[in-house]
Design a protein around this motif. Structure first.
Motif, PDB file in Angstrom:
ATOM      1  N   HIS A   8       0.860  -1.180   0.000  1.00  0.00           N
ATOM      2  CA  HIS A   8       0.000   0.000   0.000  1.00  0.00           C
ATOM      3  C   HIS A   8       0.898   1.233   0.000  1.00  0.00           C
ATOM      4  CE1 HIS A   8      -3.555   2.390   0.673  1.00  0.00           C
ATOM      5  NE2 HIS A   8      -3.033   2.930   1.768  1.00  0.00           N
ATOM      6  N   ILE A   9       0.767   2.080  -1.033  1.00  0.00           N
ATOM      7  CA  ILE A   9       1.623   3.262  -1.187  1.00  0.00           C
ATOM      8  C   ILE A   9       0.734   4.499  -1.276  1.00  0.00           C
ATOM      9  CG2 ILE A   9       3.499   4.304  -2.495  1.00  0.00           C
ATOM     10  CD1 ILE A   9       4.360   1.720  -1.555  1.00  0.00           C
ATOM     11  N   PRO A  10       0.371   5.119  -0.158  1.00  0.00           N
ATOM     12  CA  PRO A  10      -0.521   6.287  -0.209  1.00  0.00           C
ATOM     13  C   PRO A  10       0.121   7.460  -0.942  1.00  0.00           C
ATOM     14  CG  PRO A  10      -0.348   5.397   2.031  1.00  0.00           C
ATOM     15  CD  PRO A  10       0.729   4.765   1.227  1.00  0.00           C
ATOM     16  N   ALA A  11      -0.544   7.931  -1.981  1.00  0.00           N
ATOM     17  CA  ALA A  11      -0.039   9.078  -2.740  1.00  0.00           C
ATOM     18  C   ALA A  11      -0.697  10.374  -2.283  1.00  0.00           C
ATOM     19  CB  ALA A  11      -0.287   8.868  -4.236  1.00  0.00           C
ATOM     20  N   GLN A  12      -2.006  10.334  -2.047  1.00  0.00           N
ATOM     21  CA  GLN A  12      -2.839  11.466  -1.625  1.00  0.00           C
ATOM     22  C   GLN A  12      -3.089  12.473  -2.747  1.00  0.00           C
ATOM     23  OE1 GLN A  12      -4.244  10.682   0.877  1.00  0.00           O
ATOM     24  NE2 GLN A  12      -2.859   9.633   2.277  1.00  0.00           N
ATOM     25  N   ARG A  17       5.386  -8.942  -9.991  1.00  0.00           N
ATOM     26  CA  ARG A  17       3.974  -9.289  -9.816  1.00  0.00           C
ATOM     27  C   ARG A  17       3.360  -8.660  -8.559  1.00  0.00           C
ATOM     28  NH1 ARG A  17       2.011 -13.777 -12.503  1.00  0.00           N
ATOM     29  NH2 ARG A  17       0.705 -14.274 -10.701  1.00  0.00           N
ATOM     30  N   VAL A  18       3.987  -7.628  -8.029  1.00  0.00           N
ATOM     31  CA  VAL A  18       3.464  -6.994  -6.824  1.00  0.00           C
ATOM     32  C   VAL A  18       2.138  -6.308  -7.131  1.00  0.00           C
ATOM     33  CG1 VAL A  18       4.663  -4.789  -7.185  1.00  0.00           C
ATOM     34  CG2 VAL A  18       4.069  -5.506  -4.870  1.00  0.00           C
ATOM     35  N   ARG A  19       1.212  -6.362  -6.186  1.00  0.00           N
ATOM     36  CA  ARG A  19      -0.051  -5.632  -6.278  1.00  0.00           C
ATOM     37  C   ARG A  19       0.093  -4.331  -5.485  1.00  0.00           C
ATOM     38  NH1 ARG A  19      -0.615 -10.079  -9.123  1.00  0.00           N
ATOM     39  NH2 ARG A  19      -2.482 -11.364  -8.830  1.00  0.00           N
ATOM     40  N   LEU A  20      -0.487  -3.262  -6.009  1.00  0.00           N
ATOM     41  CA  LEU A  20      -0.368  -1.953  -5.370  1.00  0.00           C
ATOM     42  C   LEU A  20      -1.738  -1.363  -5.085  1.00  0.00           C
ATOM     43  CD1 LEU A  20       2.427  -0.321  -7.571  1.00  0.00           C
ATOM     44  CD2 LEU A  20       2.703  -1.479  -5.368  1.00  0.00           C
ATOM     45  N   SER A  21      -1.831  -0.611  -3.994  1.00  0.00           N
ATOM     46  CA  SER A  21      -3.025   0.177  -3.685  1.00  0.00           C
ATOM     47  C   SER A  21      -2.582   1.534  -3.180  1.00  0.00           C
ATOM     48  CB  SER A  21      -3.904  -0.523  -2.652  1.00  0.00           C
ATOM     49  OG  SER A  21      -3.234  -0.612  -1.402  1.00  0.00           O
ATOM     50  N   HIS A  27      10.537   1.431  -8.795  1.00  0.00           N
ATOM     51  CA  HIS A  27      11.547   0.663  -8.060  1.00  0.00           C
ATOM     52  C   HIS A  27      10.909  -0.542  -7.346  1.00  0.00           C
ATOM     53  CE1 HIS A  27      15.335  -0.057  -6.065  1.00  0.00           C
ATOM     54  NE2 HIS A  27      14.771   0.036  -4.881  1.00  0.00           N
ATOM     55  N   ILE A  28       9.752  -0.343  -6.753  1.00  0.00           N
ATOM     56  CA  ILE A  28       9.073  -1.438  -6.070  1.00  0.00           C
ATOM     57  C   ILE A  28       8.688  -2.541  -7.050  1.00  0.00           C
ATOM     58  CG2 ILE A  28       6.936  -2.069  -4.861  1.00  0.00           C
ATOM     59  CD1 ILE A  28       7.085   0.635  -3.426  1.00  0.00           C
ATOM     60  N   ARG A  29       8.167  -2.150  -8.209  1.00  0.00           N
ATOM     61  CA  ARG A  29       7.778  -3.158  -9.205  1.00  0.00           C
ATOM     62  C   ARG A  29       9.001  -3.908  -9.751  1.00  0.00           C
ATOM     63  NH1 ARG A  29       2.696   0.181 -11.833  1.00  0.00           N
ATOM     64  NH2 ARG A  29       1.102  -1.108 -10.802  1.00  0.00           N
ATOM     65  N   LYS A  30      10.139  -3.262  -9.759  1.00  0.00           N
ATOM     66  CA  LYS A  30      11.360  -3.937 -10.188  1.00  0.00           C
ATOM     67  C   LYS A  30      11.851  -4.911  -9.117  1.00  0.00           C
ATOM     68  CE  LYS A  30      16.096  -2.971 -11.723  1.00  0.00           C
ATOM     69  NZ  LYS A  30      17.093  -1.898 -12.011  1.00  0.00           N
ATOM     70  N   LYS A  31      11.756  -4.499  -7.851  1.00  0.00           N
ATOM     71  CA  LYS A  31      12.258  -5.333  -6.745  1.00  0.00           C
ATOM     72  C   LYS A  31      11.314  -6.496  -6.426  1.00  0.00           C
ATOM     73  CE  LYS A  31      15.279  -4.355  -4.137  1.00  0.00           C
ATOM     74  NZ  LYS A  31      16.694  -4.776  -4.035  1.00  0.00           N
ATOM     75  N   TYR A  47      -3.470   1.020 -10.159  1.00  0.00           N
ATOM     76  CA  TYR A  47      -3.514   0.313  -8.877  1.00  0.00           C
ATOM     77  C   TYR A  47      -4.551  -0.801  -8.939  1.00  0.00           C
ATOM     78  CZ  TYR A  47      -1.266   4.652  -7.282  1.00  0.00           C
ATOM     79  OH  TYR A  47      -0.438   5.734  -7.128  1.00  0.00           O
ATOM     80  N   ASP A  48      -4.353  -1.801  -8.093  1.00  0.00           N
ATOM     81  CA  ASP A  48      -5.339  -2.883  -7.981  1.00  0.00           C
ATOM     82  C   ASP A  48      -6.600  -2.396  -7.279  1.00  0.00           C
ATOM     83  OD1 ASP A  48      -4.225  -5.931  -8.595  1.00  0.00           O
ATOM     84  OD2 ASP A  48      -2.656  -4.445  -8.311  1.00  0.00           O
ATOM     85  N   PHE A  49      -6.428  -1.607  -6.252  1.00  0.00           N
ATOM     86  CA  PHE A  49      -7.574  -1.011  -5.563  1.00  0.00           C
ATOM     87  C   PHE A  49      -7.090   0.192  -4.772  1.00  0.00           C
ATOM     88  CE2 PHE A  49      -5.996  -4.621  -3.177  1.00  0.00           C
ATOM     89  CZ  PHE A  49      -5.815  -4.148  -1.896  1.00  0.00           C
ATOM     90  N   GLY A  50      -8.033   0.993  -4.286  1.00  0.00           N
ATOM     91  CA  GLY A  50      -7.641   2.206  -3.587  1.00  0.00           C
ATOM     92  C   GLY A  50      -8.732   2.734  -2.685  1.00  0.00           C
ATOM     93  N   PHE A  51      -8.401   3.800  -1.977  1.00  0.00           N
ATOM     94  CA  PHE A  51      -9.297   4.436  -1.015  1.00  0.00           C
ATOM     95  C   PHE A  51      -9.315   5.927  -1.339  1.00  0.00           C
ATOM     96  CE2 PHE A  51      -7.108   0.803   0.736  1.00  0.00           C
ATOM     97  CZ  PHE A  51      -8.163   0.009   1.173  1.00  0.00           C
ATOM     98  N   LEU A  52     -10.440   6.390  -1.868  1.00  0.00           N
ATOM     99  CA  LEU A  52     -10.549   7.741  -2.409  1.00  0.00           C
ATOM    100  C   LEU A  52     -11.547   8.553  -1.590  1.00  0.00           C
ATOM    101  CD1 LEU A  52     -10.912   6.627  -6.151  1.00  0.00           C
ATOM    102  CD2 LEU A  52      -8.822   6.818  -4.796  1.00  0.00           C
TER     103      LEU A  52
END
Length: 612
Positions: free
Chosen positions: A398-402, A434-438, A427-431, A465-470
């Motif tokens: 989970h990477i909150p952008a705001q 198949r990572v999922r992000l929100s 960088h996260i997707r490289k490390k 993103y796969d899902f989020g909180f808006l």
């Protein structure tokens, strides 16, 4: 205000009233002398009555009261607990001068719990239940049977608070219709809203009997005893140390396959829109050994999924002496994600979140581990490596952008630009393949122009993103924005922007999910689907919800050809379809974390050989 050293606070009882502080008994005199109302002459007279000479040079008035006031010993318990003389607040009996043991006892009174808000509030409710159960209370799932109604509240947004205000008024109305019920039932307001709105709920609205802040749950038995005498009771004092490390939460839903473990509390980031530092206090972390002990206990109970919790979970920093002795000393400074900065000076020393997660995942390879809620500044490579290299970590971050606008991010005091955020995502997707992000997004923040808003839309389209909180922005008192900025985006415009950003977000999430169709995922069965008891529902390793029909399948662990699945089983599921929020699939076999990932790694290796 009296300053009590840390060692004293570990065993200190609840502070008596001012009158009790200055009410002492002379060693040879009765009745006691009340210094709160004692003049110099009466003090001298009392001394002469006892045969004690009067010193003409002795301080008088207020100076005398201070000189002869309570010492540190008056605030310390004589009990140190066990084992080995270690201080134990949970097991020690804290004496309250004006309440008897009978007053503090629950006497099998029934408590009804309602929880609103985040996972931290769920965990706080479980901590409160553990403390009340130890005091002799019982739990009920029927509010009509309750002697105490405990409401754990959220104050992060105005909508959450309005919902709780409505619930409190309805409760009061319901109780007033039953003769004697209104005076009999005690309503307790807990959590973030308790600290923020203590005056309104106690004095203005008069809807509750007890108000308890996030760091005062240990005081619940005393506060309920005070309320039982017909008085209102409140304790919203924030702490620099309280983590409830010695309290084992009692799960409210023991039938579930997962649990939460709180590892730190509070937040030091001071984002301009956020109320959390003012309702939850400064950051402080539990020592690593107590966390590992709690995780091991939950694994031994048969749980299959554990989520580590904190308001800023990945800023965990254990500086306890116990951990230094057990795990070694680390004195290097905190490493922020590239391009990120903090409002405070860089912290040095202590065991970090990557150290903790590395230890935790080793407790059981067959239990899946995750964490929430993080801040993007606290994702050093060491943490990303732990997530990638351990199969029993969720492949989800989970990477909150705001916001997608650098200008608005500066107003929000987020400590990064749009560009540095996008670099971190890459960088996260490289490390972690198949990572999922929100993510979290706020629209309509103070000063947000339409151009700023369009930058947020473009960020969502770029990242996917796969899902989020808006959310639409709602101003909170005490925050930096409340004191320094104008909430100048009209509510109607905020809602228009929110609706459009939801549409864009869901469309991009659906595109991303469609790419997963045909994949095989490891799913932990959490229970029946919300829409049909003929379907199972659970989460895959990327934290997306998956539903699939209830059928018998082969078991990869025993070789059986036909087994019935049950809640708590790990299942290999092939994804066959999706919508914006949910995958649909077909169960292939019952499996385990280790077996599933061994198969996946072998398949990836074979694919490399073929391509070579």
């Amino acid at each position: 205000m009296l300053s009590i050293p840390r060692c004293a606070r570990a065993v200190v009882g609840r502070l008596p009233s001012r009158a009790q502080l200055f009410k002492v008994t002379h060693p040879t005199c009765t009745p006691p002398i009340s210094r709160a109302c004692c003049s110099t002459a009466s003090t001298a007279a009392a001394s002469n009555t006892c045969g004690t000479p009067v010193d003409d040079n002795a301080p008088s008035g207020f100076s005398k009261k201070l000189k002869d006031g309570p010492s540190l010993a008056d605030f310390m318990s004589s009990e140190t607990g066990v084992p080995g003389g270690e201080l134990s607040r949970l097991d020690s009996v804290e004496e309250v001068p004006y309440l008897s043991a009978e007053d503090l006892a629950g006497n099998e009174r029934k408590v009804y719990f309602e929880t609103y808000g985040c996972q931290m509030n769920v965990n706080d409710t479980e901590i409160s239940w553990a403390l009340l159960k130890k005091a002799g209370y019982l739990r009920t799932n029927n509010v009509d049977e309750a002697d105490v109604v405990l409401i754990m509240t959220c104050s992060i947004r105005d909508k959450a608070e309005r919902r709780i205000w409505t619930r409190l008024r309805n409760l009061r109305l319901d109780f007033s219709r039953i003769r004697g019920k209104l005076n009999h039932v005690k309503v307790v307001l807990m959590g973030c809203m308790a600290e923020r709105l203590k005056k309104e709920v106690l004095e203005t609205e008069r809807l509750v009997d007890v108000v308890v802040g996030p760091d005062a749950y240990r005081d619940l038995p005393r506060l309920l005893a005070v309320a039982g005498s017909g008085q209102k009771a409140v304790n919203v004092q924030l702490s620099l140390e309280e983590t409830y490390a010695d309290v084992t939460p009692i799960r409210l839903n023991p039938e579930k396959s997962g649990a939460f473990v709180s590892i730190m509390r509070g937040c030091d980031n001071m984002c301009s829109y956020c109320i959390v530092p003012f309702t939850r206090g400064r950051e402080r972390s539990r020592d690593m050994a107590t966390i590992i002990d709690e995780v091991r206990y939950l694994c031994d109970q048969g749980l299959k999924e554990i989520v580590l919790l904190g308001q800023n979970v990945n800023s965990y920093r254990d500086v306890s002496e116990e951990s230094f002795q057990k795990f070694g000393v680390k004195m290097d400074p905190t490493h922020n994600s590239a391009g990120f900065k903090t409002i405070y000076h860089n912290k040095e020393g202590g065991l970090r979140f990557a150290d903790l997660l590395h230890k935790v995942v080793q407790v059981s390879p067959e239990v899946r581990f995750g964490f929430t809620s993080p801040h993007p500044k606290d994702f050093p490579d060491e943490l990303l490596d732990v997530i990638n290299e351990n199969d029993n970590c969720f492949k989800y971050v989970h990477i909150p952008a705001q916001s997608g606008s650098t200008r608005v991010l500066e107003l929000m005091r987020r400590g990064h630009s749009r560009e540095s955020y996008l670099d971190l995502i890459q960088h996260i997707r490289k490390k972690i393949p198949r990572v999922r992000l929100s993510s979290d997004f706020i629209v309509g923040f103070c000063g947000e122009t339409y151009e700023d808003y369009l930058e947020t839309l473009s960020l969502i389209e770029e990242v996917r993103y796969d899902f989020g909180f808006l959310f639409a922005y709602s101003m909170r008192k005490k925050t930096h924005a409340y004191h320094r900025m104008q909430d100048d985006v009209p509510q109607e415009e905020k809602m228009k922007r929110l609706h459009r950003i939801n549409d864009v977000f869901n469309a991009k999430a659906l595109e991303l999910k469609n790419a997963y169709i045909g994949d095989e995922e490891l799913v932990l069965i959490d229970g029946d689907s919300a829409k049909s008891t003929e379907f199972w529902a659970g989460r895959e390793s990327g934290f997306n919800v998956v539903v699939f029909p209830k059928t018998s399948v082969p078991c990869a662990l025993t070789g059986a050809s036909n087994v019935e699945l049950k809640k708590g089983d790990f299942v290999k599921v092939k994804i066959t379809d999706c919508n914006m929020k949910t995958f649909r699939g077909a169960a292939m076999e019952r499996t385990s974390v280790t077996h599933f990932w061994q198969q996946r790694h072998q398949q990836a290796h074979n694919n490399l050989l073929v391509s070579a």
